[in-house]
Design a protein around this motif. Structure first.
Motif, PDB file in Angstrom:
ATOM      1  N   ARG A  32      40.878  46.761  47.266  1.00 56.77           N
ATOM      2  CA  ARG A  32      40.051  45.607  46.870  1.00 56.77           C
ATOM      3  C   ARG A  32      38.816  45.485  47.750  1.00 56.77           C
ATOM      4  O   ARG A  32      37.745  45.131  47.271  1.00 56.77           O
ATOM      5  CB  ARG A  32      40.892  44.326  46.973  1.00 56.77           C
ATOM      6  CG  ARG A  32      41.781  44.097  45.755  1.00 56.77           C
ATOM      7  CD  ARG A  32      42.107  42.608  45.576  1.00 56.77           C
ATOM      8  NE  ARG A  32      42.603  42.003  46.831  1.00 56.77           N
ATOM      9  CZ  ARG A  32      43.877  41.854  47.123  1.00 56.77           C
ATOM     10  NH1 ARG A  32      44.791  42.250  46.250  1.00 56.77           N
ATOM     11  NH2 ARG A  32      44.228  41.313  48.260  1.00 56.77           N
ATOM     12  N   GLY A  35      35.910  47.289  46.602  1.00 55.18           N
ATOM     13  CA  GLY A  35      35.190  46.791  45.439  1.00 55.18           C
ATOM     14  C   GLY A  35      35.922  46.897  44.128  1.00 55.18           C
ATOM     15  O   GLY A  35      35.360  46.545  43.077  1.00 55.18           O
ATOM     16  N   LEU A  36      37.195  47.334  44.174  1.00 53.99           N
ATOM     17  CA  LEU A  36      37.943  47.431  42.929  1.00 53.99           C
ATOM     18  C   LEU A  36      38.540  46.090  42.568  1.00 53.99           C
ATOM     19  O   LEU A  36      38.812  45.246  43.442  1.00 53.99           O
ATOM     20  CB  LEU A  36      39.055  48.473  43.058  1.00 53.99           C
ATOM     21  CG  LEU A  36      38.608  49.920  43.307  1.00 53.99           C
ATOM     22  CD1 LEU A  36      39.843  50.812  43.445  1.00 53.99           C
ATOM     23  CD2 LEU A  36      37.716  50.416  42.176  1.00 53.99           C
ATOM     24  N   SER A  37      38.729  45.898  41.264  1.00 54.81           N
ATOM     25  CA  SER A  37      39.366  44.657  40.812  1.00 54.81           C
ATOM     26  C   SER A  37      40.844  44.663  41.200  1.00 54.81           C
ATOM     27  O   SER A  37      41.412  45.704  41.566  1.00 54.81           O
ATOM     28  CB  SER A  37      39.233  44.532  39.292  1.00 54.81           C
ATOM     29  OG  SER A  37      39.945  45.583  38.657  1.00 54.81           O
ATOM     30  N   GLU A  38      41.425  43.485  41.113  1.00 57.60           N
ATOM     31  CA  GLU A  38      42.850  43.359  41.460  1.00 57.60           C
ATOM     32  C   GLU A  38      43.704  44.292  40.618  1.00 57.60           C
ATOM     33  O   GLU A  38      44.586  44.992  41.136  1.00 57.60           O
ATOM     34  CB  GLU A  38      43.296  41.910  41.253  1.00 57.60           C
ATOM     35  CG  GLU A  38      44.788  41.668  41.470  1.00 57.60           C
ATOM     36  CD  GLU A  38      45.157  41.627  42.953  1.00 57.60           C
ATOM     37  OE1 GLU A  38      46.368  41.764  43.258  1.00 57.60           O
ATOM     38  OE2 GLU A  38      44.253  41.482  43.782  1.00 57.60           O
ATOM     39  N   GLN A  39      43.483  44.298  39.294  1.00 61.84           N
ATOM     40  CA  GLN A  39      44.303  45.100  38.397  1.00 61.84           C
ATOM     41  C   GLN A  39      44.116  46.591  38.669  1.00 61.84           C
ATOM     42  O   GLN A  39      45.069  47.370  38.742  1.00 61.84           O
ATOM     43  CB  GLN A  39      43.942  44.763  36.955  1.00 61.84           C
ATOM     44  CG  GLN A  39      44.784  45.524  35.936  1.00 61.84           C
ATOM     45  CD  GLN A  39      44.453  45.116  34.498  1.00 61.84           C
ATOM     46  OE1 GLN A  39      43.568  44.291  34.264  1.00 61.84           O
ATOM     47  NE2 GLN A  39      45.161  45.713  33.552  1.00 61.84           N
ATOM     48  N   GLU A  40      42.804  47.001  38.854  1.00 58.23           N
ATOM     49  CA  GLU A  40      42.544  48.407  39.101  1.00 58.23           C
ATOM     50  C   GLU A  40      43.073  48.841  40.458  1.00 58.23           C
ATOM     51  O   GLU A  40      43.590  49.955  40.624  1.00 58.23           O
ATOM     52  CB  GLU A  40      41.030  48.662  39.033  1.00 58.23           C
ATOM     53  CG  GLU A  40      40.631  50.117  39.245  1.00 58.23           C
ATOM     54  CD  GLU A  40      41.172  51.058  38.195  1.00 58.23           C
ATOM     55  OE1 GLU A  40      41.258  52.282  38.468  1.00 58.23           O
ATOM     56  OE2 GLU A  40      41.556  50.606  37.092  1.00 58.23           O
ATOM     57  N   ALA A  41      42.979  47.936  41.425  1.00 56.28           N
ATOM     58  CA  ALA A  41      43.476  48.263  42.773  1.00 56.28           C
ATOM     59  C   ALA A  41      44.985  48.496  42.751  1.00 56.28           C
ATOM     60  O   ALA A  41      45.496  49.421  43.389  1.00 56.28           O
ATOM     61  CB  ALA A  41      43.119  47.146  43.750  1.00 56.28           C
ATOM     62  N   ARG A  42      45.714  47.659  42.049  1.00 55.88           N
ATOM     63  CA  ARG A  42      47.168  47.827  41.979  1.00 55.88           C
ATOM     64  C   ARG A  42      47.536  49.108  41.229  1.00 55.88           C
ATOM     65  O   ARG A  42      48.494  49.808  41.584  1.00 55.88           O
ATOM     66  CB  ARG A  42      47.825  46.623  41.309  1.00 55.88           C
ATOM     67  CG  ARG A  42      47.808  45.388  42.188  1.00 55.88           C
ATOM     68  CD  ARG A  42      48.693  44.278  41.649  1.00 55.88           C
ATOM     69  NE  ARG A  42      48.695  43.158  42.572  1.00 55.88           N
ATOM     70  CZ  ARG A  42      49.432  43.082  43.685  1.00 55.88           C
ATOM     71  NH1 ARG A  42      50.257  44.067  43.979  1.00 55.88           N
ATOM     72  NH2 ARG A  42      49.361  42.036  44.482  1.00 55.88           N
TER      73      ARG A  42
END
Length: 889
Positions: A32, A35-42
């Motif tokens: 995160r 710069g990744l979104s929460e969904q993409e990070a997970r």
């Protein structure tokens, strides 16, 4: 990882979950921040982290006790599976419990009866002074006179020794309460020789053994607990044994139960000070009275062979002294007799030679082999059942293999299932082992006290049971392991029912079960036939409606004349009882003759010494009629024959033919040696089994019961009516005449003779029981095999029935398969039985080891049981609708 940490399984798993989540969340936070979104990070974190469960498995693999955790998990999984199949589980556990319980119980008996050493100091140094008698091979050991013992004193081969003899039950009176107790007389060195220390008080020594010493006694620990409740005040108190008062000086330790297997004397008294009071006047001086057994301890540094060589001259000297005390004509025959007697020093770590031990040696070994076959059969049966269960789980096995499980991992799972079944069966079997051992001991012991044998499980017994558990686990797991190694995942996942290796193995196990069962059934048939053969023998006398008992007035202070008068009075009183037709007494009971004597007859001078022997019984009037002997000529004994001036005798046919060459002997004379007055033969009887049903009829002479043989007598009373009422009336009559005279072995003659066949009865009963159990296991095995085959061929049966095949023709397919497998097992079993039965030929009577009846019954029973076991599942499958069968897969 410490074991307490391992036991906190849930806490450890929670910690592992938390640790995995922590690392995953840390990786998500890092992504995160990039710069990744929460969904993409997970999503990326999970992909980069890898499989969570795989990570957990890798962490678990690093734990030191991982194998133990896997075992617990496998056992829990196996337990859940067994709980879902309660019928299968119950049958499997009970099957194994029967095999383990029987084996552990029999091992306990074999160890305690045949292998146990005395709980004394250095038992391996103990020896028994004995001999080998080639004249009478069936005679065990030999006895010594008291004067002969003195010859062994100072022998360098022995550091110490003692003579001993057991007594019949004595009447023990204390504080006005009476009861019977077994007793033993032993030399004063007994406890020093054995190295036994007292549990309370002291044990007697040489000074107590002096004939002039005060009467003393030592109680066994068990008797002290049973009779006196463990009261320590009993030491120093006085007991009255029959008519003799003795002082209790000590208690033996709990583990010490006597020096011969099957004999646990409650009271032990010094031989020198008590012999004449309990064994008769002159017993310590008579060199011809061979009544004592002798145990000793080897001197330090002396081997058994050295001691044997050193003591042989002493034995020869004792024989010379005995022969010198005999009349010249008798001495000649006695010297010839003793040429066939050789001194033998026998190891006695387990105690002195025991008739009880000798009688049980063969039967226990046979039964141990039988229960071993039962256990093997049970394991083979369980292996077949587990194999069938594994076959039913072939889809589960295929799925697990397809998902990556190794065959080794599945093997561990199935081993765990076998281990769980084994633990359950062994635990239940161990709990029942004591009952099995005590039941067998009760059947075999006869008059031996049950508390003489300690059946408490000990280290070797538990080790044996553990070995049985391991063996059972391995044997049961063989089938599933074979199946796992041969399973192809793809067909298994598809659910195909084609035959495979498991079917081949099941078919191989079925004949093995049948063969083992046939072996047990043949053995059972032979033992049953042997027992029936003994029961059907012609005894030569009538045992029905006769009550027998023994009395010994000499122990109540009666001398010869008073004892003779006592016997006559007792007989007269017994004749007044209701329904009593006849009564008599003798020195030995009918069917229990043990004495042998020499006859010096003209014409047989050159014959071997054993050709001069005959059985001899001293009897009172009406002996022939009371015991139901067949009188062929002459008469029975009359009242005047008991007088000292009378020299009447009755002989049987074998005696007449052997010594006189004819049965026309009434009126002829016979003498035991030339220096005595001859006996006139007044009667001739048919041959009878005077020594019991297990011994053949032999030559016997009956002479009058004289005062010099009046120390004890065996009574026989013939009467009609209730046996219970007669036994009670006889006991009351003896008590009324003189309550101080001990009476024992009060029973019907039939019961006493039947007790002599208790070993044969035990083999017949237990052999039949084990054979029946084997048939049950075979039935279960064949039932499961055909049920599995019927389930696998459901579609085939549906097609056959749909195209018009008859149900009986379809049934014949399964019957033919079952009979073919049965035939293979039957042939193998009959061949093995023909080979093995020769090892039990010495236990057979009236039947050959290849008895066609025993073999035929075994074969017929197996075929019948197998046929029923095959037809039941096949018929149930055939009752299904063909359309349903076609849609079954």
């Amino acid at each position: 990882m410490r074991l307490p940490d391992f036991l906190r399984h849930r806490r450890r798993e929670e910690d592992l979950d938390a640790e995995i989540r922590f690392h995953l969340e840390q990786q998500v936070d890092d992504l995160r921040r990039q710069g990744l979104s929460e969904q993409e990070a997970r999503r990326r974190a999970r992909r980069e982290f890898g499989g969570v469960e795989l990570a957990k498995e890798e962490c678990r693999d690093e734990r030191p006790l991982r194998w133990l955790a896997d075992l617990v998990r496998d056992l829990r999984y196996a337990a859940r599976g067994f709980l879902r199949s309660p019928g299968f589980t119950l049958v499997a556990v009970l099957t194994l419990a029967l095999g383990v319980g029987a084996n552990t119980g029999m091992f306990t008996l074999v160890r305690r009866v045949l292998l146990q050493t005395l709980p004394v100091s250095r038992p391996e140094r103990l020896v028994e002074l004995s001999c080998i008698n080639t004249n009478e091979p069936d005679k065990v050991g030999c006895r010594f006179s008291y004067p002969a013992l003195r010859l062994y004193e100072g022998a360098p081969a022995l550091s110490s020794f003692f003579g001993f003899v057991t007594l019949n039950d004595l009447n023990v009176v204390h504080d006005g309460n009476s009861g019977l107790a077994s007793a033993m007389l032993a030399g004063g060195d007994i406890y020093a020789t054995l190295g036994v220390t007292p549990a309370l008080g002291r044990l007697f020594n040489r000074s107590d053994d002096d004939p002039a010493a005060a009467p003393a006694a030592v109680l066994s620990y068990g008797f002290w607990q049973r009779r006196f409740g463990g009261d320590p005040a009993i030491v120093g108190s006085t007991l009255r044994l029959n008519t003799r008062a003795v002082t209790v000086i000590g208690i033996t330790p709990p583990a010490f139960r006597g020096i011969t297997v099957g004999s646990s004397p409650d009271i032990t008294m010094p031989l020198g000070s008590a012999a004449e009071a309990f064994y008769g006047q002159g017993s310590l001086q008579n060199s011809g009275n061979q009544w004592l057994r002798v145990l000793g301890r080897l001197a330090d540094g002396v081997s058994l062979s050295q001691a044997q060589a050193g003591l042989e001259p002493v034995f020869a000297g004792a024989v010379d002294d005995l022969i010198a005390s005999l009349p010249p004509p008798v001495a000649v025959r006695a010297r010839e007799y003793f040429q066939g007697v050789r001194f033998l020093l026998r190891p006695a770590s387990g105690g002195g030679a025991s008739e009880f031990q000798r009688d049980l040696d063969g039967p226990l070994r046979v039964l141990m082999g039988a229960v071993g076959v039962v256990l093997l059969l049970a394991c083979v049966n369980l292996a077949s059942m587990l194999l069938a269960r594994t076959t039913d789980r072939r889809r589960e096995v295929g799925v697990r293999l397809s998902l990556g499980a190794s065959r080794l991992r599945l093997a561990r799972q199935f081993l765990a299932e076998s281990l769980l079944l084994s633990l359950a069966g062994v635990s239940l079997g161990l709990a029942s082992a004591g009952w099995v051992a005590r039941a067998v001991l009760t059947m075999a012991s006869g008059d031996a006290p049950l508390d003489a044998i300690d059946l408490t499980p000990d280290g070797p017994t538990l080790l044996f049971t553990a070995g049985v558990a391991v063996l059972a686990t391995v044997l049961m797991a063989l089938g599933p392991l074979w199946r796992i190694t041969r399973t192809d995942p793809l067909p298994a996942v598809r659910g195909g029912t084609e035959a495979g290796p498991s079917t081949t193995l099941s078919r191989a196990l079925a004949p093995l079960q049948a063969a083992l069962a046939v072996i047990l059934l043949i053995g059972a048939g032979l033992f049953v036939r042997t027992f029936e053969s003994f029961r059907q023998v012609d005894l030569g006398f009538l045992s029905a409606d006769v009550v027998t008992f023994q009395v010994r007035p000499g122990l109540a202070g009666y001398d010869g004349p008073r004892a003779a008068a006592y016997f006559r009075e007792l007989r007269e009183r017994l004749l007044t009882l209701p329904n009593v037709a006849a009564a008599t007494y003798s020195s030995e009971p009918m069917g229990g003759l043990s004495s042998t004597t020499l006859v010096n007859t003209p014409g047989l001078e050159a014959a071997p010494v054993m050709e001069h022997t005959t059985g001899r019984n001293r009897v009172a009037e009406d002996f022939v009629r009371t015991n139901g002997l067949r009188l062929l000529a002459g008469r029975d004994f009359a009242p005047g024959d008991a007088e000292s001036a009378s020299r009447a005798a009755i002989v049987n046919e074998s005696f007449a033919r052997h010594f006189l060459g004819t049965v026309d002997v009434v009126g002829r004379e016979i003498a035991f040696n030339p220096n005595e007055r001859p006996y006139t033969i007044v009667g001739l009887t048919a041959d009878a089994r005077d020594r019991g049903p297990k011994n053949p009829a032999e030559r016997v002479i009956y002479t009058p019961f004289a005062e010099q043989s009046a120390g004890s007598a065996s009574f026989a009373v013939r009467a009609q009516g209730s046996e219970t009422a007669l036994l009670s009336a006889v006991a009351e009559t003896v008590k009324q005449l003189d309550p101080t005279v001990p009476v024992w072995n009060l029973a019907t003659l039939d019961a006493r003779l039947s007790a002599e066949l208790r070993r044969e009865r035990m083999l017949a009963v237990l052999g039949t029981l084990f054979g029946g159990l084997a048939l049950l296991l075979v039935a279960l095995g064949f039932y499961g095999l055909i049920a599995q085959a019927a389930a696998r061929r459901t579609k085939e049966m549906g097609i056959r029935l749909a195209v018009g095949a008859g149900r009986w023709s379809v049934l014949w397919i399964f019957v033919r398969q079952g009979l073919w497998l049965t035939g293979i097992g039957l042939a193998a079993g009959l061949a093995a039985g023909a080979f093995l039965t020769r090892f039990v030929s010495s236990r057979l009577h009236g039947v050959t080891p290849f008895d066609p009846v025993a073999f035929g019954v075994a074969a017929g029973a197996l075929l019948l049981v197998a046929l029923v076991a095959v037809c039941l599942p096949a018929l149930r499958a055939l009752r299904a609708d063909p359309l349903v069968s076609l849609r079954s897969e």
